[in-house]
Design a protein around this motif. Structure first.
Motif, PDB file in Angstrom:
ATOM      1  N   ILE A 191       0.007  -3.518   6.821  1.00  9.50           N
ATOM      2  CA  ILE A 191      -1.392  -3.846   6.555  1.00  9.50           C
ATOM      3  C   ILE A 191      -2.289  -2.748   7.138  1.00  9.50           C
ATOM      4  O   ILE A 191      -3.231  -2.280   6.494  1.00  9.50           O
ATOM      5  CB  ILE A 191      -1.743  -5.202   7.201  1.00  9.50           C
ATOM      6  CG1 ILE A 191      -0.914  -6.313   6.575  1.00  9.50           C
ATOM      7  CG2 ILE A 191      -3.233  -5.504   7.069  1.00  9.50           C
ATOM      8  CD1 ILE A 191      -1.197  -6.566   5.130  1.00  9.50           C
ATOM      9  N   GLN A 201      -1.408   0.346   7.781  1.00  8.48           N
ATOM     10  CA  GLN A 201      -1.182   1.567   7.000  1.00  8.48           C
ATOM     11  C   GLN A 201      -1.968   1.520   5.697  1.00  8.48           C
ATOM     12  O   GLN A 201      -2.563   2.512   5.293  1.00  8.48           O
ATOM     13  CB  GLN A 201       0.301   1.698   6.685  1.00  8.48           C
ATOM     14  CG  GLN A 201       1.165   1.746   7.912  1.00  8.48           C
ATOM     15  CD  GLN A 201       1.866   3.057   8.080  1.00  8.48           C
ATOM     16  OE1 GLN A 201       2.078   3.782   7.126  1.00  8.48           O
ATOM     17  NE2 GLN A 201       2.212   3.387   9.301  1.00  8.48           N
ATOM     18  N   GLY A 202      -1.931   0.341   5.042  1.00  8.54           N
ATOM     19  CA  GLY A 202      -2.672   0.185   3.799  1.00  8.54           C
ATOM     20  C   GLY A 202      -4.153   0.454   4.011  1.00  8.54           C
ATOM     21  O   GLY A 202      -4.798   1.108   3.197  1.00  8.54           O
ATOM     22  N   GLY A 203      -4.678  -0.037   5.107  1.00 10.34           N
ATOM     23  CA  GLY A 203      -6.091   0.193   5.416  1.00 10.34           C
ATOM     24  C   GLY A 203      -6.391   1.663   5.659  1.00 10.34           C
ATOM     25  O   GLY A 203      -7.315   2.226   5.067  1.00 10.34           O
ATOM     26  N   TYR A 204      -5.578   2.278   6.502  1.00 13.80           N
ATOM     27  CA  TYR A 204      -5.805   3.701   6.788  1.00 13.80           C
ATOM     28  C   TYR A 204      -5.709   4.538   5.521  1.00 13.80           C
ATOM     29  O   TYR A 204      -6.486   5.471   5.321  1.00 13.80           O
ATOM     30  CB  TYR A 204      -4.777   4.215   7.796  1.00 13.80           C
ATOM     31  CG  TYR A 204      -5.032   3.765   9.207  1.00 13.80           C
ATOM     32  CD1 TYR A 204      -6.241   4.062   9.837  1.00 13.80           C
ATOM     33  CD2 TYR A 204      -4.082   3.057   9.917  1.00 13.80           C
ATOM     34  CE1 TYR A 204      -6.485   3.646  11.130  1.00 13.80           C
ATOM     35  CE2 TYR A 204      -4.309   2.633  11.215  1.00 13.80           C
ATOM     36  CZ  TYR A 204      -5.519   2.934  11.816  1.00 13.80           C
ATOM     37  OH  TYR A 204      -5.762   2.513  13.083  1.00 13.80           O
ATOM     38  N   ALA A 205      -4.733   4.198   4.664  1.00  6.61           N
ATOM     39  CA  ALA A 205      -4.523   5.001   3.466  1.00  6.61           C
ATOM     40  C   ALA A 205      -5.725   4.946   2.526  1.00  6.61           C
ATOM     41  O   ALA A 205      -5.871   5.791   1.655  1.00  6.61           O
ATOM     42  CB  ALA A 205      -3.258   4.538   2.735  1.00  6.61           C
ATOM     43  N   LEU A 206      -6.570   3.930   2.687  1.00  8.63           N
ATOM     44  CA  LEU A 206      -7.764   3.850   1.841  1.00  8.63           C
ATOM     45  C   LEU A 206      -8.955   4.546   2.495  1.00  8.63           C
ATOM     46  O   LEU A 206     -10.079   4.448   2.005  1.00  8.63           O
ATOM     47  CB  LEU A 206      -8.110   2.393   1.567  1.00  8.63           C
ATOM     48  CG  LEU A 206      -7.135   1.692   0.618  1.00  8.63           C
ATOM     49  CD1 LEU A 206      -7.343   0.199   0.646  1.00  8.63           C
ATOM     50  CD2 LEU A 206      -7.306   2.227  -0.790  1.00  8.63           C
ATOM     51  N   ALA A 245     -10.007   4.001   5.707  1.00 14.36           N
ATOM     52  CA  ALA A 245     -10.704   3.203   6.710  1.00 14.36           C
ATOM     53  C   ALA A 245     -10.526   3.860   8.075  1.00 14.36           C
ATOM     54  O   ALA A 245      -9.499   4.483   8.345  1.00 14.36           O
ATOM     55  CB  ALA A 245     -10.155   1.779   6.731  1.00 14.36           C
TER      56      ALA A 245
END
Ligand SMILES: Nc1ncnc2c1ncn2[C@@H]1O[C@H](COP(=O)(O)OP(=O)(O)OP(=O)(O)O)[C@@H](O)[C@H]1O
Ligand SMILES: [Mg+2]
Lengths: 282, 281
Positions: free
Chosen positions: B166, B168-173, B175
């Motif tokens: 979760i 990682q998903g945020g950072y990848a966008l 954030a």
């Protein structure tokens, strides 16, 4: 496919090989890159160029550093405290690892889709809206969400349940949701680390079709274990392998060969590539 | 003679069942006894009147109110501090630094310190040290310190249970770390944090020793204020029991029912939150 004889990888690759790639714009130029986790060098001496509006695939045996390498393009390795990146990654000519570059800024331009679908535990709508929201792109949010879902070929399946939890979607839908989430921030490049490895064949086909669509607008880099997939979707393919030190000790990933996909699957220049793509190794 | 396996298994089960029975029966006997004595006195007078020398008109209103105030203040103090500490330790702290390790060990040990010691601390630093006096606020603050380690530990566990994918998903966008923490990690951890906080709260308002030590008064006939003298329900129960008339014992039992009702409601609420928001990733 109607042919009775199964097609060889070379035939598959040639089927969509564009006659002569016009001079493509270089998006990434990697020069002598190495990544180490503490004192373990995971991959070294990699140099290659990634072209605009093309799909570039990284293939190779497990542990050869494909994930490590793809994570260099959006500086995700910065999140691993022990990881150290040396060498250059130029993005449109600018050094991604220069001191003044903010990794957060990099990730806004260069999106990433992971191996395992990782929807946020929120509604479908909020999943897609998360990116635009953190970037402060708040106007026309629902249009943005719709268009991202359209482009990820998910809109028709979810348009009536946007407020429902994304965790209720199937695996394949979740992965397309993650792609849509990534498209919603309008990136320049999309990195995908084995995006279809957890999916069934039908979902996989949908994702592959999607890549063909998306490369018109985006530059796509994909890691895959599935050579059929590389042959089907990639314009360029890089084959990585593991180099074992002469004393049998340290294992390091290296780039063996990088070329047009049709070339890699029909007439590879390196014996190791040939062994790998014909299934004699790994 | 060798016992057959079935017999051994049965015996083991029997022992387990007996152990369960000990706990269960104690609770039942306790409840039955308390309800037997207290139920007749569980009326409006108890809830609306101050204590008095006459058992017929005596109630526990000031104590009940004080317990509610203390509970509210306790939550208002402990949740932000506990959650902030947990976020720091889980998301920001570099675990190889000695001061972060020291902090961790400290918190773990604090959870095991007897509550009376907190009372002494409160007396020395809050009541006398900064001159707060023997007031309700001091009581709430000392109970905050008492349950803080529990909240921190619960919040850390809840934060740790949020899968890294979760983040990682945020950072990848694109954030920032703060955006990932505040918009992904914290919301996902809220059920665990809420459960831990409520359980900590119910432990806090059941405490007596530290409050006695910092001088909660046993006889208060007016509604409490945050900066005034106070008593709390457990202390009120204790003081009812010390009075000579037999009726006060029954009044104490009725007050115990009120305290139990508050605690059980809180615990039920915690269980409800835990089940309602249980997540499968
Ligand atoms: N976070 C990490 N910390 C330490 N070592 C790591 C870390 N991630 C990867 N490695 C090591 O780096 C090497 C390359 O790993 P990587 O995950 O990049 O391989 P891969 O080619 O993606 O493998 P696979 O095909 O199995 O996904 C491995 O030896 C792995 O153990
Ligand atoms: Mg990998």
């Amino acid at each position: 496919m109607s042919s009775i004889e199964p097609m060889t990888l070379g035939q598959i690759a040639q089927e969509h090989d564009e006659v002569e790639t016009p001079k493509r714009e270089v998006v990434f130029a990697v020069e002598d890159l190495a990544v180490a986790y503490a004192s373990n060098v995971a991959i070294r001496e990699v140099s290659l160029e990634v072209y605009k509006n093309a799909v570039t695939a990284f293939i190779g045996p497990s542990g050869c550093g494909k994930s490590t390498f793809i994570r260099c393009f959006n500086r995700m390795n910065d999140l691993v405290p022990s990881a150290k990146v040396t060498g250059n990654v130029l993005y449109h000519g600018k050094d991604l690892y220069a001191d003044e570059v903010d990794p957060v800024e990099v990730r806004r331009r260069i999106g990433m889709v992971f191996q395992k679908p990782n929807p946020f535990p929120k509604s479908i709508y909020d999943n897609i809206a998360f990116g635009p929201r953190v970037l402060g792109l708040k106007d026309n949010l629902s249009d943005r969400v719709e268009s991202a879902l359209q482009r990820a070929a998910l809109w028709d399946e979810v348009k009536d349940r946007l407020k429902e939890s994304a965790l209720g979607l199937s695996g394949g839908q979740q992965q397309r949701l993650c792609i849509a989430r990534c498209l919603a921030v309008e990136p320049d490049v999309i990195l995908m680390d084995e995006p279809a490895s957890a999916l069934d064949p039908i979902s996989t086909t949908r994702i592959e079709d999607l890549m063909h669509e998306l490369k018109r607008e985006y530059t796509i880099v994909i890691v895959t274990h599935n050579m059929q997939q590389a042959a089907r979707v990639a314009d360029m393919t890089a084959f990585f392998s593991v180099d074992v030190a002469p004393d049998g000790g340290k294992r390091t990933g290296i780039l063996v060969e990088y070329d047009r996909t049709s070339k890699i699957f029909t007439t590879p220049a390196d014996k190791r590539t040939e062994d790998y793509v014909t299934g004699r190794f790994g | 003679m060798r016992m057959s396996r079935a017999l051994k298994g049965g015996l083991f089960k029997g022992v387990l069942f007996l152990s369960l029975l000990v706990g269960f029966l104690t609770l039942v006997v306790l409840l039955v006894d308390v309800f037997n004595d207290g139920l007749p006195f569980l009326d409006r007078t108890l809830l609306t009147s101050p204590p008095s020398g006459d058992p017929d008109i005596a109630g526990a209103r000031p104590a009940i109110l004080a317990t509610i105030y203390i509970g509210a203040l306790l939550l208002a103090f402990v949740v932000p501090i506990g959650v902030a500490t947990a976020i720091y330790l889980e998301e920001y702290a570099n675990k190889t630094r000695w001061y972060n390790r020291l902090l961790e060990i400290n918190i773990q040990n604090l959870a095991a310190v007897p509550s009376i010691v907190y009372g002494i601390l409160g007396l020395a630093f809050l009541v006398r040290g900064i001159g707060l006096g023997r007031v309700l606020l001091a009581g709430a603050m000392i109970l905050t310190l008492l349950v803080l380690p529990t909240v921190i530990i619960a919040a850390r566990e809840a934060i740790r249970a949020v899968p890294d994918s979760i983040r990682q998903g945020g950072y990848a966008l694109g954030a920032t770390q703060w955006q990932v923490v505040s918009r992904q990690v914290l919301p996902a951890a809220i059920p665990g944090i809420a459960t831990g906080s409520i359980l900590a709260l119910s432990r806090g308002i059941g405490e007596t020793a530290p409050l006695i030590l910092i001088g909660a008064v046993t006889y208060i006939s007016f509604d409490p204020t945050i900066l005034g003298p106070f008593t709390a329900l457990p202390i009120q129960i204790y003081s009812f029991l010390r009075l000579p008339q037999a009726e006060f014992k029954l009044l104490a039992a009725a007050s115990i029912i009120v305290l139990l009702a508050i605690l059980l409601t809180l615990n039920a609420f915690a269980i409800f939150i835990r089940n309602r928001y249980r997540r499968s990733w």
